[in-house]
Design an enzyme around this catalytic site. Structure first.
Site, PDB file in Angstrom:
ATOM      1  N   GLY A 103      19.102  26.685  38.213  1.00 22.65           N
ATOM      2  CA  GLY A 103      17.805  26.802  38.872  1.00 22.65           C
ATOM      3  C   GLY A 103      16.656  26.544  37.908  1.00 22.65           C
ATOM      4  O   GLY A 103      16.709  26.941  36.738  1.00 22.65           O
ATOM      5  N   HIS A 122      20.460  31.356  44.612  1.00 20.06           N
ATOM      6  CA  HIS A 122      21.825  30.957  44.250  1.00 20.06           C
ATOM      7  C   HIS A 122      22.471  30.127  45.365  1.00 20.06           C
ATOM      8  O   HIS A 122      23.174  29.154  45.087  1.00 20.06           O
ATOM      9  CB  HIS A 122      22.714  32.190  44.018  1.00 20.06           C
ATOM     10  CG  HIS A 122      22.314  33.019  42.844  1.00 20.06           C
ATOM     11  ND1 HIS A 122      21.785  34.277  42.971  1.00 20.06           N
ATOM     12  CD2 HIS A 122      22.367  32.770  41.512  1.00 20.06           C
ATOM     13  CE1 HIS A 122      21.544  34.784  41.769  1.00 20.06           C
ATOM     14  NE2 HIS A 122      21.883  33.886  40.865  1.00 20.06           N
ATOM     15  N   SER A 148      14.858  36.336  42.626  1.00 23.38           N
ATOM     16  CA  SER A 148      15.521  36.778  41.399  1.00 23.38           C
ATOM     17  C   SER A 148      16.370  37.995  41.723  1.00 23.38           C
ATOM     18  O   SER A 148      15.985  38.824  42.562  1.00 23.38           O
ATOM     19  CB  SER A 148      14.460  37.172  40.361  1.00 23.38           C
ATOM     20  OG  SER A 148      15.041  37.965  39.338  1.00 23.38           O
ATOM     21  N   SER A 149      17.498  38.096  41.036  1.00 28.25           N
ATOM     22  CA  SER A 149      18.354  39.273  41.234  1.00 28.25           C
ATOM     23  C   SER A 149      17.628  40.536  40.800  1.00 28.25           C
ATOM     24  O   SER A 149      17.978  41.641  41.209  1.00 28.25           O
ATOM     25  CB  SER A 149      19.646  39.133  40.429  1.00 28.25           C
ATOM     26  OG  SER A 149      20.269  37.915  40.758  1.00 28.25           O
TER      27      SER A 149
END
Ligand code: PAF
Length: 283
Positions: A147, A37, A185-186
């Site tokens: 993204g 991010h 990735s979260s």
């Protein structure tokens, strides 16, 4: 960093910025910000005058039994990361502000939304397209940054922008990876230590696909088979799909032909954690 919670206040701010001749760049996120991010925000910084970062865990894009309830939420941490990367404004609405009682309008990008992630997660892209259309109407951006990791999302949103004449430029930033190749990735925080060790197998399988294709393999089936073997042989992951598709239409390919943009993509589960990844190849 100034934080705005109400859509109408964000809209007023955006209108004032536009009247003042400022170029607005939007970075839509669901929070739980990571290096991927902050790369989007840094790119946004180079594209305009005011970078608006949105934090909203959008219930409309989660299916039954998915991780909406447990999706990581930490607005203070996200605000620090967003401003450190060059964000100017944070838009963090409540769910009821985005979807008040009686809400019933949705955006459906029909065919593209049925492929790959859309087939595995029915309704997902209807939720994504709807919330992004709303965010565009609320923050009035000139450009928006996404993204490459969510390759299908970008393809769906580009189609939506064209079809609805939204006039927002979609900018795509390459996938950021950990040192061992795992895409940031979260959802990586859900992985157990053992799963985290196994998870880079996904990127290794994509690299294997690229090597095969670059060395002349033209059968999509052979590429999918090699990737499947790499993943199942090297981990406990359960594969949702492995796909070799046309990167514009997302139609599955049988044979790869010169000049065609190819999207090699996959989704796999480590326990209850579902990860996606992809690479683009132009022959
Ligand atoms: O990519 C995401 O994080 C989400 O799908 C987005 C674009 C912020 C919409 O909720």
């Amino acid at each position: 960093m100034k934080t705005i919670h109400e859509p109408h206040l964000m809209q007023r701010e955006a209108d004032d910025l536009r009247v003042a001749g400022k170029r607005i760049v939007l970075v839509p996120t669901m929070g739980a910000l990571h290096g991927g991010h902050t790369a989007l925000i840094r790119e946004a910084r180079t594209l305009g005058d005011v970078v608006v970062v949105t934090l909203f865990v959008n219930p409309a894009q989660f299916g039954e039994g998915e991780d909406y309830g447990r999706y990581p939420r930490d607005i203070e941490r996200d605000a620090l990361l967003a401003s450190g990367a060059g964000g100017d404004l944070l838009f963090a609405p409540e769910t009821t502000a985005m979807y008040p009682p009686g809400y019933q309008t949705f955006v459906n990008v029909e065919r593209l939304s049925l492929r790959l992630e859309g087939a595995a997660r029915p309704g997902h892209f209807r939720g994504v397209a709807t919330v992004v259309a709303k965010l565009f109407n609320i923050a009035r951006p000139h450009s928006a940054v996404f993204g490459q990791k969510d390759a299908q999302q970008v393809i769906v949103l580009r189609r939506m922008v064209r079809d609805l004449d939204l006039g927002v430029e979609i900018v795509v930033v390459p996938t950021l990876r950990e040192q061992d190749g795992l895409a940031m990735s979260s959802r990586n925080v859900y992985l157990t230590p053992a799963q985290r060790v196994e998870a880079p197998v996904l990127y290794r399988s994509l690299r294997k696909a690229e090597d095969l294709i670059r060395s002349g393999e033209r059968s999509a089936g052979a590429v999918v088979a090699a990737m499947t073997l790499e993943i199942t042989g090297g981990s406990s992951a359960a594969i949702d799909y492995v796909s070799v598709a046309d990167a514009d239409t997302l139609d599955p390919l049988v044979t790869l032909s010169p000049g065609a943009p190819v999207l090699v993509s996959l989704a796999a589960r480590f326990g209850t954690t579902r990860l996606i990844d992809n690479i683009h190849i132009r022959l």
